[in-house]
Design a protein around this motif. Structure first.
Motif, PDB file in Angstrom:
ATOM      1  N   THR D  66       0.808  -1.157  -0.052  1.00  0.00           N
ATOM      2  CA  THR D  66      -0.115  -0.160  -0.011  1.00  0.00           C
ATOM      3  C   THR D  66       1.029   1.217   0.081  1.00  0.00           C
ATOM      4  O   THR D  66       2.162   1.135   0.447  1.00  0.00           O
ATOM      5  CB  THR D  66      -0.930  -0.087   1.270  1.00  0.00           C
ATOM      6  N   VAL D  67       0.357   2.095  -0.279  1.00  0.00           N
ATOM      7  CA  VAL D  67       1.128   3.631  -0.180  1.00  0.00           C
ATOM      8  C   VAL D  67       1.352   4.022   0.744  1.00  0.00           C
ATOM      9  O   VAL D  67       0.744   3.886   2.195  1.00  0.00           O
ATOM     10  CB  VAL D  67       0.199   4.650  -0.802  1.00  0.00           C
ATOM     11  N   ALA D  68       2.816   4.264   1.139  1.00  0.00           N
ATOM     12  CA  ALA D  68       3.406   4.895   2.423  1.00  0.00           C
ATOM     13  C   ALA D  68       3.190   3.976   3.389  1.00  0.00           C
ATOM     14  O   ALA D  68       2.827   4.316   4.558  1.00  0.00           O
ATOM     15  CB  ALA D  68       2.887   6.130   2.686  1.00  0.00           C
ATOM     16  N   ASN D 128      -0.981   1.581   6.646  1.00  0.00           N
ATOM     17  CA  ASN D 128      -1.238   3.052   6.450  1.00  0.00           C
ATOM     18  C   ASN D 128      -2.779   3.204   6.020  1.00  0.00           C
ATOM     19  O   ASN D 128      -2.989   3.704   4.837  1.00  0.00           O
ATOM     20  CB  ASN D 128      -0.511   3.721   5.528  1.00  0.00           C
TER      21      ASN D 128
END
Lengths: 355, 184, 101, 316
Positions: D66-68, D128
């Motif tokens: 996932t992002v970040a 996140n």
């Protein structure tokens, strides 16, 4: 590799299906849920858990975008199918399973992050429009900066913008609740139905003789979703089965005993009463709404003339948004499930914000 | 044994140093936890099984709570932005290095006495007996201090008193709280 | 595995903790420095007990005291941090410097 | 101090290898039994191959990013969960002897459970994701409320036997099972053990209302490890009730290991059935009960047991 083949085939006998229902396509959703129940295929709770993305109904532009994002979040092997006609549910599911069983695509994502994965935007499972918040501060990953706001104890703490829905388990079709979360307490909310009025409500032309059956089925459906949100899987499954029986043509009188047993069990549960006590949900509290639904369900299978609600009105989304403000997330889910807005009836673009 | 000692000691020190080097607040907390767990392992290595396990138990709980508070109070807790919140970095470093030099010199130059006696067969029992016997005063002091801490922290951390909860005449039957869950 | 090695490790932890406690601005990070210093004390107490006077119980008792002190320090620290934050939305020691008389 | 035992030392070392497989097998049986109950409620066929199917499905599934994300903590948390469960399992007497006969066995067990507690927070935090984080926080908030009654219940049994060693606790029940003199501790132990494994009705951290909560973003092998670790934790936590309160392997006719198996199976079945009787208990409501009802109850129970022990002239 042979082992991989074997595992894929084994797994394909029971894929997890993420059902995205669209407003106005309740009939298709019910047909899919009935077929899934018959096959014993579990419903996925999140894109990460799903093998099959099943879209029930014709998606408008907004929902098509959401479905696309959900698709990007799903891990391979994955299959995406659309059910628009109720008749072809079984065949569609069969073909999805066979596609999964013979899945051959390589998995480049094991090496490094593919471009697809970068687009995943965290938890919203669709509907993420963060624009306008964050005060122009650019954060790594393109995520919005959280705002500060006073919490219920008077501490200034971060607020997070999260969109709930439209892809959540036991969630009204097409509904998006944009909330500001502080911890898990909702401080501001805004409700919207994506692509409303596309399927066209079929509720108006139901023949009178079918009324009791459909009323009972509708209440059973609502009850099943409420119990699902409350985390009581067993009676929720029973309610779904009774609903499917009714829609498959069983007479309301024939399932009367079972329905009464179910409502009695739900009413008797002290735990459930304790859990839903004291949660306001607009004009009636959650507990009162649950009691109403159980009473209406009993009346419907008893053959009492269903209380005519008058011309069916579209749900009051503004009131819904107001009702979840101040609730923590679990309570807010119960509120939405208890209100159970019929998003099929939302006619045009409507939104409501409450601070 | 020696190998285990070196592994644990290095983990303890490196993880401890990582606490002030990592960018992410959550990772910082768990680096500190790793340091504690390594020290707990060393304590167990020295034959204090009970204390080692208790350190594991307490520190895990403490660090998770710490993580929650940190996320609550710090900006961008996930470490999205590199974090640098120092003051007087070089001075602190000098003091720390100086302290270490003095301590190390003391450790290496002292002529330590030879070992006397042997550990009791059941250290847990011995410790319990000491705390309930000869060291009773220590135990009582700890108990009273902990109780004072509970009261003091609650008073400090909440802004609401009983007049807020039960009305000006304290005659409200149910407390007026923003959320349930309190003893009211 | 000698007393000196254990004590050196303990001193290392203590020094790192001291560096953190002195250099960090955030109250929470400062507390982490303190905890790390106490961590060194625990190790030193265990080692001194084992290598010098294993027949007594002073070492273990000291560890119990230190572990309790850590819990108290953290609880009190967070209570103070919450109180300061409630009053003025800061969690930095420099920003609360006007507290000194 | 109780008199020295007739030395039921630890099992041979190779059991270290067997134990994880044994626990996984029991966990798989739990999954199959639970799924067949679910299938019955829905009116579908039960499927004995189900644990294999699910495991296979997740083994060939893709792992997500996932992002970040905080990948370090995310993956570490997932890995810690099953490891902590197995490490907790080493002190379980399988029959008469555990894999490791630690003198502080029950405290070790509790420490490992708490590690799993931290692991769930890490898994919720890692990706996140707001829903994952809510799930993780729910467990942290409830964790203390679970942990204190849990600890007191365990300590009550240890107090009754005047030892922290599980084999000593079993031995102390030769005359009378502890469930008789400490029923409250037994019930609270079972409740809090289920809760420490966040099993229904305490499954709010991975609840359906937050789309799987801490597990919402897991897929593929990560999901398998997390879900498997959770089942292992449930099995291990429930299984410790047997040596603590039900006399371990004591019983007529059958060998000790079979008695342990039977008692554990009965308790697991009980836990599975109880799950079906109750909706998920929300964090805020349970916290209140835990602090106001369970903690005082277990303290009183411990006091009663302490008086009993003093009365029979224990504790020197």
């Amino acid at each position: 590799m042979d082992l991989r083949r074997l595992l894929l085939r084994l797994a394909a006998a029971r894929p997890h299906v993420l059902l995205v229902a669209l407003p106005g396509a309740t009939e298709a959703r019910l047909a899919v849920e009935a077929e899934l129940g018959r096959r014993g295929w579990p419903a996925a709770v999140s894109p990460a858990d799903a093998d099959v993305l099943l879209v029930a109904g014709p998606a408008g532009p907004a929902l098509a975008a959401v479905v696309g994002r959900v698709w990007e979040q799903m891990p391979e092997p994955r299959v995406r199918v659309v059910v628009e006609v109720v008749a072809d549910v079984s065949g569609t599911l069969d073909s999805a399973a066979s596609q999964l069983a013979s899945w051959t695509a390589a998995r480049p994502e094991y090496g490094g992050p593919g471009p697809r994965e970068q687009e995943h935007r965290g938890p919203e499972h669709g509907g993420d429009e963060h624009g306008g918040h964050g005060g122009g501060m650019e954060m790594p990953g393109g995520l919005p900066m959280a705002d500060l706001g006073e919490d219920r104890d008077g501490l200034m703490l971060d607020r997070l913008h999260v969109a709930l829905g439209p892809v959540l388990p036991d969630w009204p079709a097409g509904l998006v609740l944009r909330v500001e979360l502080q911890g898990d307490v909702i401080q501001e909310a805004e409700a919207e139905v994506l692509d409303p009025g596309r399927g066209g409500s079929s509720r108006g032309d139901v023949p009178a003789a079918e009324d009791a059956r459909h009323a009972a089925a509708r209440h059973l459906d609502g009850l099943a979703r409420f119990l699902g949100v409350a985390g009581w899987a067993d009676p929720a499954a029973r309610a779904r089965r009774l609903r499917d029986d009714l829609l498959a043509g069983a007479e309301p009188a024939a399932v009367r005993g079972q329905v009464h047993a179910l409502t009695a069990r739900v009413r008797r549960s002290r735990t459930l009463r304790w859990l839903v006590r004291g949660i306001p949900a607009g004009e009636r509290a959650v507990a009162a709404r649950l009691a109403d639904r159980l009473a209406a369900l009993d009346a419907a299978v008893d053959g009492a003339p269903p209380a005519q609600p008058g011309p069916s009105r579209p749900p009051d989304l503004a009131a819904l948004a107001r009702a979840v403000v101040g609730a923590e997330l679990a309570a807010a889910r119960l509120v939405v499930a208890a209100v159970d807005p019929d998003t099929d009836l939302v006619a045009e673009e409507r939104g409501a914000r409450h601070a | 044994m020696t190998v285990l000692f070196w592994i644990l000691a290095v983990v303890a020190v490196v993880a401890g140093f990582a606490v002030f080097r990592l960018n992410s607040m959550a990772q910082v907390t768990f680096a500190l936890l790793a340091s504690f767990l390594a020290v707990a392992g060393l304590v167990m290595l020295l034959g204090l099984g009970y204390l080692g396990v208790v350190i594991v138990l307490m520190m895990v709980i403490e660090m998770v709570i710490m993580a929650v508070f940190m996320v609550m109070y710090m900006m961008n807790p996930a470490g999205l932005m590199p974090m640098a919140m120092y003051h007087n970095k070089s001075g602190s470093m000098a003091i720390a290095v100086g302290t270490f030099a003095v301590l190390a010199a003391g450790i290496l130059l002292t002529d330590w006495p030879t070992r006397r006696g042997a550990p009791a067969p059941d250290q847990t029992f011995a410790l319990g007996e000491a705390l309930m016997g000869g060291q009773m005063l220590t135990m009582m002091t700890l108990g009273v201090t902990l109780f004072a801490t509970i009261v003091g922290t609650v008073v400090l951390a909440t802004a609401r008193g009983r007049y807020d909860r039960f009305g000006d005449d304290l005659d409200r039957r149910r407390a007026d709280d923003p959320a349930g869950g309190g003893p009211g | 595995m000698t007393l000196q090695l254990f004590l050196l490790a303990a001193a290392g932890l203590f020094a790192i903790g001291l560096y953190g406690a002195l250099s960090q601005q955030s109250i929470v990070m400062l507390m982490m420095g303190l905890e790390l210093m106490l961590n060194g004390v625990i190790l030193a107490a265990a080692a001194l007990w084992f290598f010098l006077a294993p027949d007594g119980t002073d070492g273990p008792v000291l560890i119990v005291v230190v572990v309790t002190a850590m819990a108290i320090e953290m609880a009190a620290g967070f209570a103070v941090a919450t109180a300061i934050y409630r009053a003025r939305q800061v969690d930095m020691t420099d920003a609360a410097a006007d507290l000194k008389g | 101090m109780p008199e020295p035992m007739s030395a039921p030392a630890a099992l041979p070392l190779w059991w270290v290898v067997v134990l994880p497989f044994l626990l996984v097998a029991v966990a798989a049986a739990v999954v199959a039994a639970d799924a067949s109950l679910t299938a019955r409620a829905r009116g579908a066929r039960a499927d004995v191959l189900l644990p294999v199917r699910e495991a296979g499905r997740l083994l060939v599934g893709q792992r997500r990013r996932t992002v970040a994300a905080d990948s370090v903590l995310w993956r570490a948390g997932g890995a810690v969960l099953p490891v902590a469960a197995v490490l907790a399992g080493v002190v379980l007497p399988l029959g008469l002897r555990p894999v490791a006969d630690l003198s502080v066995g029950v405290v070790w067990f509790n420490a490992m459970e708490v590690l799993a507690w931290a692991a769930v927070w890490m898994v919720g935090w890692g990706p996140n994701s707001a829903l994952g984080l809510v799930g993780g926080y729910r467990f942290v908030a409830q964790g203390l409320a679970y942990e204190l009654p849990h600890m007191f219940a365990i300590i009550t049994a240890a107090l009754g036997a005047e030892s922290l060693r599980p084999t000593d606790i079993v031995a102390a029940q030769r005359g009378l099972w502890f469930v008789v003199i400490m029923p409250v501790a037994f019930v609270v132990y079972l409740i809090s053990a289920t809760a420490m494994a966040f099993w229904g009705p305490f499954d709010a951290p991975v609840g359906r209302d937050v789309a799987g909560g801490a597990a919402a973003e897991l897929s593929g092998v990560d999901r398998l490890v997390f879900a498997g670790g959770r089942r292992l934790l449930l099995v291990v936590a429930v299984a410790l009730a047997v040596p603590l309160f039900l006399g371990g392997g004591a019983g007529p006719w059958l060998p000790a290991w079979l008695w342990v198996a039977v008692k554990t199976a009965v308790l697991l079945a009980l836990v599975l059935l109880v799950r079906r009787r109750f909706p998920t208990i929300r964090a805020d409501r349970f916290t209140e009960v835990a602090w106001i009802v369970l903690v005082p109850l277990t303290i009183v129970q411990a006091l009663v047991v302490a008086l009993l022990v003093l009365n029979r002239g224990g504790a020197g």
